[in-house]
Design a protein around this motif. Sequence first.
Motif, PDB file in Angstrom:
ATOM      1  N   GLU A 376       0.841  -1.204   0.000  1.00 53.98           N
ATOM      2  CA  GLU A 376       0.000   0.000   0.000  1.00 53.98           C
ATOM      3  C   GLU A 376       0.880   1.259   0.000  1.00 53.98           C
ATOM      4  O   GLU A 376       0.631   2.210  -0.749  1.00 53.98           O
ATOM      5  N   ALA A 379       2.610   1.806  -3.362  1.00 55.53           N
ATOM      6  CA  ALA A 379       1.692   2.413  -4.341  1.00 55.53           C
ATOM      7  C   ALA A 379       1.568   3.916  -4.115  1.00 55.53           C
ATOM      8  O   ALA A 379       1.540   4.709  -5.068  1.00 55.53           O
ATOM      9  N   GLN A 380       1.527   4.341  -2.838  1.00 53.30           N
ATOM     10  CA  GLN A 380       1.441   5.767  -2.522  1.00 53.30           C
ATOM     11  C   GLN A 380       2.690   6.512  -2.988  1.00 53.30           C
ATOM     12  O   GLN A 380       2.605   7.608  -3.549  1.00 53.30           O
ATOM     13  N   GLN A 382       4.831   5.546  -5.367  1.00 50.38           N
ATOM     14  CA  GLN A 382       4.890   5.557  -6.830  1.00 50.38           C
ATOM     15  C   GLN A 382       3.946   6.604  -7.417  1.00 50.38           C
ATOM     16  O   GLN A 382       4.258   7.238  -8.429  1.00 50.38           O
ATOM     17  N   ALA A 383       2.803   6.799  -6.753  1.00 49.85           N
ATOM     18  CA  ALA A 383       1.848   7.811  -7.230  1.00 49.85           C
ATOM     19  C   ALA A 383       2.326   9.221  -6.905  1.00 49.85           C
ATOM     20  O   ALA A 383       2.099  10.158  -7.673  1.00 49.85           O
ATOM     21  N   ASN A 384       3.021   9.374  -5.752  1.00 52.93           N
ATOM     22  CA  ASN A 384       3.509  10.691  -5.332  1.00 52.93           C
ATOM     23  C   ASN A 384       4.880  10.532  -4.672  1.00 52.93           C
ATOM     24  O   ASN A 384       4.979  10.386  -3.446  1.00 52.93           O
ATOM     25  N   SER A 387       6.017  12.089  -1.327  1.00 57.27           N
ATOM     26  CA  SER A 387       5.413  11.683  -0.050  1.00 57.27           C
ATOM     27  C   SER A 387       6.315  10.737   0.746  1.00 57.27           C
ATOM     28  O   SER A 387       5.990  10.391   1.889  1.00 57.27           O
TER      29      SER A 387
END
Length: 698
Positions: A376, A379-380, A382-384, A387
């Motif tokens: 999880e 994924a966060q 890779q998306a941003n 962060s």
Amino acid sequence: MAVLAKIRQRSALLIGVIALALFAFIIQDLFTRGSFGQSSKDVGSINGKDISFEDFRVKVSNVEKSGQGITSTEAANRVWDQEVSIALLSSQFDKLGLRVGEKHLLEVLKADPNIGKNPMFLNAAGMFDIAKFKEYFKANPEAAQFITEKEKDAELNAKFQIYNTLVKSGLYTTASEGKLKYEMEANKVNFAYAAALYSSIKDSEVKISDSEIVDYMKKNEKKFKADATREIQYVLVEDKPSKEDDAEIKSKITALLNGRVEYNAKTGKNDTLPGFRNAANVAEFVNANSDVPYDSTYIAKNSLPAIDADKLFSLAPGQIYGPYVFGKYYAISKSLGFKSGVNAKASHILIGYEGSQTPNQKEKRTKEEAKAKAEEILAQVQANPDSFMMLAFTSSDDSSAQQGGDLGYFGPNQMVKPFNDFVFNNGIGKVGLVETAFGYHIIKITDKQDGIRLATIAQKIEPSEATSDKVFTLATKFEMEAADKDFAATAKELGLKVAAPVTVKAMDEAFGPLGNQRSIVRWAFDKETKEGDVKRFEIANIGHVIAQYKSENKSGLVSVTLARPYVEPILKNKKKAELLKAKMTGSNIEAIAKGVGVAVQQATNITMENPTLQGVGQEPKVVGNAFALSPNKISAPIEGNTGVYVVKNISTIKAPAIANHAEYVSKLKAQSASDASRILPALKSNADIEDNRLQFNY
């Protein structure tokens, strides 16, 4: 022949006389300094209770062997402090009649992981089993001594726990104290003041004598109480390389660059030997000519000598740089080529689970739960990508979370294999998930460093034998002459400088800026050493210290030399205060201010909790006087921290009364939480302690 025979006879007689004299000297030395003359068989006593030397010696030896890398003097000091503490506390335990039951004793023993977590003493449920514990020692009499010693320590520990609880229970904060705390925070005062600062009078105009400092210390004896000390002045004659030595080493290493011709005794011919430039086997050449062995690793630029880093890192393969100075070495370096990515920098977020080797897991989770959470977070990220740092702060189980997961730079194989392989097989910016024995890592590769392999010949810059001989001669000459002449004057004649005196206690090891020099301290406290005595000490890697035992301080107070930096400003301010007060006259505050050439200042909303005057600092006496005055009343001159003040109360604002001061009582309790720790220092200061360790060469 007859003459020769007589000489031989006299020589034999002379040797006999010398031997007899030496024997007499040794016997006398044994009686005066050795075991025959030992004034005590005890290493000391605390309130009349003796500490056996033999027991003390065994304990010191055990501490030395503990693998902590401490010196014998450090070990002796540690054991001594422990013995003093145990004796003083045990006396208190006995006075109070403290007793420890078997149950309490077992609880203390169980707290030792070697006992409480030992599989031999655990039952099927993994809990400590008292029956198993007792049975083991019944069945193993040879282990009885071990547990007896453990029980002694455990009993002391248990009694201390009870004693400490009793002391802490006796510490309390009253409601009245809470009320006072509230008023100090909430009551406010406004006032005008005239400040004649101490800095307005030059320090050079006020002199403080040694006797004035001693008088002040006697009046404040507790602050300046100290063991007997001895003051030692010394001259350091450094054994360091001369300019000629430096030039010779530089010339020697430079000569290695090119080949040389050398006569071969076996062949009877001259051989041409290769130099560093064209050596066939560079590693072999380095090891044959360098004080530092060949290192085949690639080095990042930031690990090279700072001054020469740019030039070294820009060397083309086969190119040579130097000679250059690197620390205490002259060096020449040859480039053996570059390699990319020799070091990497990465950040990670570690998600541990039950059974993993994560040392500080924030929450309990199964392996499946940990994997799901790691995926999880991945994924966060890779998306941003931005962060990552915040997610590391909030989610990582590793201590690097405080740095946003940053692990800094590291080389190949410094991390566990899956982690290492991911970082060194991928490029900068790559983010991925790997599993190790520590848990699941979300990794972000943030940087990589290129490296250069250098073959470096380094030769130490050290004094030649001739230089060391000159240094030894000078040091010996000074030692001999200073023994009969003025120490400082003799040093000046020989072009030497007397260092600032060092004050030492009997069991000190540190000797001013020279660090651990126990031999000098021991000599200064030897009963054979008299005031004015001079002795030379050879200090490895430094040179020669010629010390003079200057004086002894038996007063029980610190020396004037040590006290002066603290006491002198206080006494100077006292004298300045009298000069300033004489000028502070007048019927109103404006006239008083004019008399000392200052302007009237205003202070508003000042509390006793924070008695700070803007641009001046803390002045509790001044603020306290302002609170004590009635409105429009003027104070007498007040000696504050920074000057002499006269204040005029403008108004005092009382805080509204409140029914409950519990919040302020709690604040005071928190501030006094450590008060119990003052018990032992208080017991020591009032104890009759005799320390004989010097007699036993500690």
